[in-house]
Motif scaffolding. Structure first.
Motif, PDB file in Angstrom:
ATOM      1  N   MET A   1      -5.789  11.683  -5.216  1.00  9.06           N
ATOM      2  CA  MET A   1      -4.702  12.396  -5.894  1.00  9.06           C
ATOM      3  C   MET A   1      -4.711  12.041  -7.383  1.00  9.06           C
ATOM      4  SD  MET A   1      -0.580  12.058  -5.254  1.00  9.06           S
ATOM      5  CE  MET A   1      -0.470  12.710  -3.595  1.00  9.06           C
ATOM      6  N   ASN A   2      -4.729  13.085  -8.216  1.00  4.31           N
ATOM      7  CA  ASN A   2      -4.633  12.884  -9.663  1.00  4.31           C
ATOM      8  C   ASN A   2      -3.278  13.376 -10.138  1.00  4.31           C
ATOM      9  OD1 ASN A   2      -7.257  11.885 -10.169  1.00  4.31           O
ATOM     10  ND2 ASN A   2      -8.030  13.952  -9.825  1.00  4.31           N
TER      11      ASN A   2
ATOM     12  N   ARG B   1      -0.879  13.920 -13.492  1.00  2.00           N
ATOM     13  CA  ARG B   1      -0.841  13.959 -14.958  1.00  2.00           C
ATOM     14  C   ARG B   1       0.606  14.133 -15.412  1.00  2.00           C
ATOM     15  NH1 ARG B   1      -3.119  18.059 -18.950  1.00  2.00           N
ATOM     16  NH2 ARG B   1      -3.799  19.310 -17.190  1.00  2.00           N
TER      17      ARG B   1
ATOM     18  N   ILE C   1       0.159  17.547 -10.237  1.00  2.00           N
ATOM     19  CA  ILE C   1      -0.672  16.867  -9.239  1.00  2.00           C
ATOM     20  C   ILE C   1      -1.879  17.733  -8.910  1.00  2.00           C
ATOM     21  CG2 ILE C   1      -0.724  16.024  -6.848  1.00  2.00           C
ATOM     22  CD1 ILE C   1       2.143  15.131  -7.211  1.00  2.00           C
ATOM     23  N   ASP C   2      -3.052  17.151  -9.080  1.00  2.00           N
ATOM     24  CA  ASP C   2      -4.329  17.809  -8.742  1.00  2.00           C
ATOM     25  C   ASP C   2      -4.440  19.216  -9.337  1.00  2.00           C
ATOM     26  OD1 ASP C   2      -4.997  15.543  -7.275  1.00  2.00           O
ATOM     27  OD2 ASP C   2      -4.201  16.359  -5.402  1.00  2.00           O
ATOM     28  N   ASP C   3      -3.826  19.449 -10.465  1.00  3.78           N
ATOM     29  CA  ASP C   3      -3.865  20.739 -11.178  1.00  3.78           C
ATOM     30  C   ASP C   3      -3.176  21.897 -10.444  1.00  3.78           C
ATOM     31  OD1 ASP C   3      -5.311  19.630 -13.294  1.00  3.78           O
ATOM     32  OD2 ASP C   3      -7.228  20.017 -12.294  1.00  3.78           O
TER      33      ASP C   3
ATOM     34  N   SER D   1      -0.950  13.488  -0.054  1.00  5.15           N
ATOM     35  CA  SER D   1      -2.115  14.377  -0.111  1.00  5.15           C
ATOM     36  C   SER D   1      -2.835  14.350   1.238  1.00  5.15           C
ATOM     37  CB  SER D   1      -3.050  13.939  -1.233  1.00  5.15           C
ATOM     38  OG  SER D   1      -3.455  12.612  -1.011  1.00  5.15           O
TER      39      SER D   1
ATOM     40  N   LYS E   1      -2.872   9.777   0.365  1.00  9.14           N
ATOM     41  CA  LYS E   1      -2.299   9.118  -0.819  1.00  9.14           C
ATOM     42  C   LYS E   1      -0.859   9.598  -1.001  1.00  9.14           C
ATOM     43  CE  LYS E   1      -6.399   7.478  -1.781  1.00  9.14           C
ATOM     44  NZ  LYS E   1      -6.750   6.128  -1.361  1.00  9.14           N
TER      45      LYS E   1
ATOM     46  N   GLN F   1      -2.694   9.891 -17.245  1.00  5.52           N
ATOM     47  CA  GLN F   1      -3.347  10.269 -15.991  1.00  5.52           C
ATOM     48  C   GLN F   1      -3.242   9.115 -15.013  1.00  5.52           C
ATOM     49  OE1 GLN F   1      -5.353  13.172 -15.505  1.00  5.52           O
ATOM     50  NE2 GLN F   1      -6.056  13.781 -17.549  1.00  5.52           N
ATOM     51  N   LEU F   2      -2.853   9.408 -13.790  1.00  5.76           N
ATOM     52  CA  LEU F   2      -2.732   8.378 -12.766  1.00  5.76           C
ATOM     53  C   LEU F   2      -3.602   8.801 -11.579  1.00  5.76           C
ATOM     54  CD1 LEU F   2       1.112   8.380 -13.092  1.00  5.76           C
ATOM     55  CD2 LEU F   2      -0.300   6.434 -13.747  1.00  5.76           C
ATOM     56  N   HIS F   3      -4.364   7.866 -11.059  1.00  2.43           N
ATOM     57  CA  HIS F   3      -5.259   8.201  -9.943  1.00  2.43           C
ATOM     58  C   HIS F   3      -4.892   7.357  -8.717  1.00  2.43           C
ATOM     59  CE1 HIS F   3      -7.762  10.383 -12.763  1.00  2.43           C
ATOM     60  NE2 HIS F   3      -7.645   9.349 -13.563  1.00  2.43           N
ATOM     61  N   LEU F   4      -4.753   8.031  -7.585  1.00  5.74           N
ATOM     62  CA  LEU F   4      -4.470   7.300  -6.329  1.00  5.74           C
ATOM     63  C   LEU F   4      -5.631   7.505  -5.380  1.00  5.74           C
ATOM     64  CD1 LEU F   4      -0.732   8.017  -5.439  1.00  5.74           C
ATOM     65  CD2 LEU F   4      -1.721   5.869  -6.225  1.00  5.74           C
TER      66      LEU F   4
END
Ligand SMILES: [Zn+2]
Ligand SMILES: [Zn+2]
Length: 256
Positions: free
Chosen positions: A1-2, A4, A23-25, A147, A151, A253-256
């Motif tokens: 999961m990205n 922003r 989230i995730d564009d 997700s 995540k 940006q945060l990445h899980l």
């Protein structure tokens, strides 16, 4: 999961945008800084928008994104609680301030609004969404978003203290919450349903006692002119709790 952060503040200027997460564009949560952060192409990739409450800084770009989707002959899917639907139809998309994109064009309106109920797990575009009420001065919900690969993030939106009811229902790997003012505004924060560093500290202590862990915390909705003070006070809270708490910013940006 990205994840922003498109907007991370409660006031807008050249350097700060109103609250909005992506989230995730494909999944946006709150739209204070949505359209001004995304190209038309990126806007067309949006599959769903979740709104937490009716306040202007959270719903501001609904008319703008509706117009862009309308001109593309497309429909944007918006999800929230009934008071948000009422506020949009009464005050924004009311045919006076802007076209009623909830009903226009007739065959396929530019905005499709779906009511979601608190405490019910729903599937939206492959994500499991749990809607949990928080403590603000108008009806407000936070969203736990999981997700397909498991995540999980929880975003409280605007909230004041006394979140034990909320913490009971969630178990995120990342917590995005708010600190609007510094500690000298504590009384104002309690009255208006917001948090300061000291108020947040108590909520996080409660979270850890209840859940047996504390996820990393990202803060949003800071009042820009108080941000320096908030940053100093939060550093002490993070140290006392021995757990990471970070101020968010536009473009983070945060990445899980
Ligand atoms: Zn609010
Ligand atoms: Zn707000």
């Amino acid at each position: 999961m990205n994840i922003r952060l498109l907007g991370a503040h409660n006031c807008e200027s050249q350097n700060s945008k109103l609250i909005s997460l992506l989230i995730d564009d494909v999944l946006a949560i709150d739209v204070g800084g949505l359209t001004s952060s995304l190209s038309f192409e990126a806007q067309q990739k949006l599959k769903a928008i979740l709104l937490t409450h009716q306040h202007y800084d959270h719903i501001r770009d609904i008319p703008a994104i509706a117009m862009n989707f309308f001109l593309h002959g497309a429909t944007v899917n918006v999800y929230s609680i009934p008071p948000v639907y009422d506020a949009l139809t009464t005050h924004l998309l009311n045919g006076t301030l802007y076209p009623n994109f909830l009903e226009e064009p007739q065959q396929s309106p530019a905005v499709k609004f779906t009511i979601i109920e608190p405490h019910k797990l729903v599937q939206i575009e492959g994500y499991s969404i749990l809607t949990i009420p928080v403590k603000h001065n108008v009806p407000t919900v936070g969203y736990q978003i999981a997700s397909p690969d498991g995540k999980t993030v929880f975003y409280t939106s605007d909230t004041g203290p006394d979140l034990a009811d909320c913490w009971e229902h969630i178990s995120p790997q990342l917590l995005i919450t708010e600190v609007t003012g510094s500690d000298k505004y504590k009384e104002w924060a309690v009255q208006s349903g917001h948090l300061t560093p000291a108020l947040l500290k108590q909520e996080l202590i409660n979270f850890r006692e209840l859940k047996g862990y504390l996820p990393p915390v990202i803060l949003v909705h800071m009042s820009p002119r108080l941000e320096k003070e908030i940053e100093v006070e939060i550093a002490t809270v993070a140290q006392d709790l021995n757990s990471p708490i970070t101020l968010g910013y536009e473009g983070m940006q945060l990445h899980l």
